[in-house]
Design a protein around this motif. Structure first.
Motif, PDB file in Angstrom:
ATOM      1  N   LEU A 163      40.000  40.219  42.735  1.00 56.26           N
ATOM      2  CA  LEU A 163      40.490  40.652  44.017  1.00 56.26           C
ATOM      3  C   LEU A 163      41.431  41.864  43.674  1.00 56.26           C
ATOM      4  O   LEU A 163      41.467  42.813  44.323  1.00 56.26           O
ATOM      5  CB  LEU A 163      41.326  39.570  44.526  1.00 56.26           C
ATOM      6  CG  LEU A 163      40.607  38.539  45.212  1.00 56.26           C
ATOM      7  CD1 LEU A 163      41.267  37.541  45.865  1.00 56.26           C
ATOM      8  CD2 LEU A 163      39.772  39.176  46.318  1.00 56.26           C
ATOM      9  N   ARG A 164      42.091  41.870  42.553  1.00 55.04           N
ATOM     10  CA  ARG A 164      43.083  42.980  42.087  1.00 55.04           C
ATOM     11  C   ARG A 164      42.464  44.247  41.615  1.00 55.04           C
ATOM     12  O   ARG A 164      42.593  45.248  42.083  1.00 55.04           O
ATOM     13  CB  ARG A 164      43.943  42.490  41.084  1.00 55.04           C
ATOM     14  CG  ARG A 164      45.019  41.649  41.373  1.00 55.04           C
ATOM     15  CD  ARG A 164      46.084  41.382  40.193  1.00 55.04           C
ATOM     16  NE  ARG A 164      47.083  40.363  40.377  1.00 55.04           N
ATOM     17  CZ  ARG A 164      48.424  40.781  40.825  1.00 55.04           C
ATOM     18  NH1 ARG A 164      48.593  42.303  40.918  1.00 55.04           N
ATOM     19  NH2 ARG A 164      49.275  39.975  40.930  1.00 55.04           N
ATOM     20  N   VAL A 165      41.318  43.883  41.130  1.00 51.73           N
ATOM     21  CA  VAL A 165      40.247  44.871  40.811  1.00 51.73           C
ATOM     22  C   VAL A 165      39.789  45.903  41.883  1.00 51.73           C
ATOM     23  O   VAL A 165      39.642  47.093  42.179  1.00 51.73           O
ATOM     24  CB  VAL A 165      39.137  44.577  39.629  1.00 51.73           C
ATOM     25  CG1 VAL A 165      38.320  45.683  39.483  1.00 51.73           C
ATOM     26  CG2 VAL A 165      39.577  44.502  38.428  1.00 51.73           C
ATOM     27  N   ALA A 166      39.337  45.017  42.810  1.00 48.76           N
ATOM     28  CA  ALA A 166      38.775  45.457  43.921  1.00 48.76           C
ATOM     29  C   ALA A 166      39.674  46.125  45.068  1.00 48.76           C
ATOM     30  O   ALA A 166      39.232  46.867  45.857  1.00 48.76           O
ATOM     31  CB  ALA A 166      37.838  44.447  44.772  1.00 48.76           C
ATOM     32  N   PHE A 167      40.814  45.487  45.226  1.00 52.28           N
ATOM     33  CA  PHE A 167      41.654  46.004  46.368  1.00 52.28           C
ATOM     34  C   PHE A 167      43.117  46.326  45.975  1.00 52.28           C
ATOM     35  O   PHE A 167      43.883  46.996  46.783  1.00 52.28           O
ATOM     36  CB  PHE A 167      41.786  44.800  47.236  1.00 52.28           C
ATOM     37  CG  PHE A 167      40.578  44.392  47.809  1.00 52.28           C
ATOM     38  CD1 PHE A 167      40.061  45.112  48.806  1.00 52.28           C
ATOM     39  CD2 PHE A 167      39.949  43.010  47.496  1.00 52.28           C
ATOM     40  CE1 PHE A 167      38.818  44.507  49.370  1.00 52.28           C
ATOM     41  CE2 PHE A 167      38.870  42.699  48.030  1.00 52.28           C
ATOM     42  CZ  PHE A 167      38.205  43.333  49.054  1.00 52.28           C
ATOM     43  N   ASP A 168      43.673  46.253  44.636  1.00 51.50           N
ATOM     44  CA  ASP A 168      44.757  46.671  44.348  1.00 51.50           C
ATOM     45  C   ASP A 168      45.109  48.302  44.581  1.00 51.50           C
ATOM     46  O   ASP A 168      46.270  48.781  44.629  1.00 51.50           O
ATOM     47  CB  ASP A 168      45.052  46.473  42.696  1.00 51.50           C
ATOM     48  CG  ASP A 168      46.567  46.000  42.677  1.00 51.50           C
ATOM     49  OD1 ASP A 168      47.473  45.746  43.605  1.00 51.50           O
ATOM     50  OD2 ASP A 168      46.788  45.721  41.321  1.00 51.50           O
ATOM     51  N   SER A 169      43.990  48.988  44.604  1.00 55.19           N
ATOM     52  CA  SER A 169      44.337  50.361  44.957  1.00 55.19           C
ATOM     53  C   SER A 169      44.504  50.778  46.324  1.00 55.19           C
ATOM     54  O   SER A 169      45.125  52.033  46.662  1.00 55.19           O
ATOM     55  CB  SER A 169      43.116  51.061  44.116  1.00 55.19           C
ATOM     56  OG  SER A 169      42.132  50.823  45.171  1.00 55.19           O
ATOM     57  N   GLN A 170      44.377  49.722  47.150  1.00 54.16           N
ATOM     58  CA  GLN A 170      44.576  50.007  48.585  1.00 54.16           C
ATOM     59  C   GLN A 170      46.150  49.745  48.666  1.00 54.16           C
ATOM     60  O   GLN A 170      46.798  49.003  48.562  1.00 54.16           O
ATOM     61  CB  GLN A 170      44.033  49.102  49.374  1.00 54.16           C
ATOM     62  CG  GLN A 170      42.430  48.715  49.136  1.00 54.16           C
ATOM     63  CD  GLN A 170      41.810  49.971  49.721  1.00 54.16           C
ATOM     64  OE1 GLN A 170      42.155  50.664  50.600  1.00 54.16           O
ATOM     65  NE2 GLN A 170      40.680  50.577  49.422  1.00 54.16           N
TER      66      GLN A 170
END
Length: 322
Positions: free
Chosen positions: A244-251
């Motif tokens: 989840l961090r990899v997929a959405f942490d950049s948001q």
């Protein structure tokens, strides 16, 4: 967690629930000991010795974790034997009146049935998750094991505590109680949102990061919604933490806090405006009902949730089912 590195099968909600139940019983004058397999599912092949701990807080309750070998089946067998020995040892020290069985895990159900014969204690089933369907509504090998566990222990069950009326009806017992949740005293520290609050609107999820909790779908929906001046805060850890961090942490408007202390959780409740429970349910409504939903309501914040179970009027006003 610190001594065994449990990640894949870490159950934050279950731990919190057992903590609240133990504290409530202790405050009522009962003597409580928690016995756990402390099972590890990391496939490390490591052997872990037994250990003692305590549930922190005002009503400190002892917890006895059994020896565990991180090998499928073998570890559970060793843990179950240790669990039975621990119960019999505890019974020699202080006669047990009640064995409160949490759900119907096969090793625990076998041990509870055998222990009831030797100790003459009554078995009360604390039943939240549906044996016949998993938390996401599907049936896996876990459910087949739990069905066997339920059949082993069924004839010895003398009472049931369940999280919804739908679950209580599965047991033809007059000695039953619907316990939708428990509120901890520290929730009284959550204050109403200040009228002059100009911060971005904060949506908050707190719980285990696993597929059945629906956190991944929540994050995907959040990105698509593009709500202006809003933030989504995710609290907790679990098997999906890294992905989840990899997929959405950049948001920039999704923030992951990881596992936090209870005191910090209350602080984050204070800072939140809306609480979210995006559970994946693909089956009978009411088959699963998380204690977390009652805790959400107890903060006084508005709650948005996947439909879980029909709610009585007093509770229904605090939850928007979507």
């Amino acid at each position: 967690v610190s001594s065994r590195g449990v990640v894949r099968n870490r159950a934050l909600a279950g731990s919190q629930k057992i903590s609240l139940l133990s504290g409530t019983l202790t405050r009522a004058g009962c003597k409580v000991t928690v016995l756990s397999l402390g099972a590890v599912a990391e496939r490390s092949l490591r052997f872990y010795g037994s250990l003692r701990s305590r549930i922190p807080g005002k009503w400190s309750v002892p917890v006895l974790y059994q020896a565990e070998w991180d090998i499928p089946l073998v570890g559970r067998a060793i843990g179950a034997l240790g669990l039975l020995i621990a119960i019999l040892r505890e019974n020699r020290t202080r006669q047990m009146d009640i064995i409160l069985l949490y759900n119907c895990g096969l090793p625990e159900a076998i041990v509870a049935r055998m222990a009831a014969v030797y100790t003459h204690a009554h078995i009360v089933l604390e039943y939240e998750d549906d044996v016949f369907r998993g938390p996401d509504g599907r049936r896996s090998w876990h459910q087949y094991c739990q069905i066997i566990g339920l059949r082993i222990v069924a004839s010895a069950i003398r009472g049931v505590i369940a999280a919804s009326p739908e679950l209580v009806t599965r047991f033809p017992l007059s000695n039953s109680y619907v316990l939708r949740g428990i509120l901890a005293d520290d929730l009284s520290e959550v204050r109403p949102v200040a009228s002059g609050d100009v911060m971005p609107t904060r949506f908050l999820f707190a719980g285990s990061l696993q597929a059945s909790k629906g956190v991944g779908k929540l994050c995907s929906a959040w990105v698509k919604a593009e709500l202006p001046n809003c933030e989504l805060h995710i609290i907790g850890s679990g098997p999906l933490s890294e992905s989840l961090r990899v997929a959405f942490d950049s948001q920039c408007n999704i923030k992951f806090h990881g596992y936090v202390s209870r005191a910090r959780l209350v602080e984050l409740f204070n800072e939140a405006h809306v609480l979210v429970n995006p559970h994946c349910v693909a089956g009978e409504i009411g088959a699963v009902f998380p204690f977390k939903l009652i805790e959400y309501i107890g903060t006084g914040r508005p709650v948005i949730s996947t439909p879980m179970a029909p709610l009585p009027k007093a509770l229904a006003g605090g939850v928007f089912y979507s």
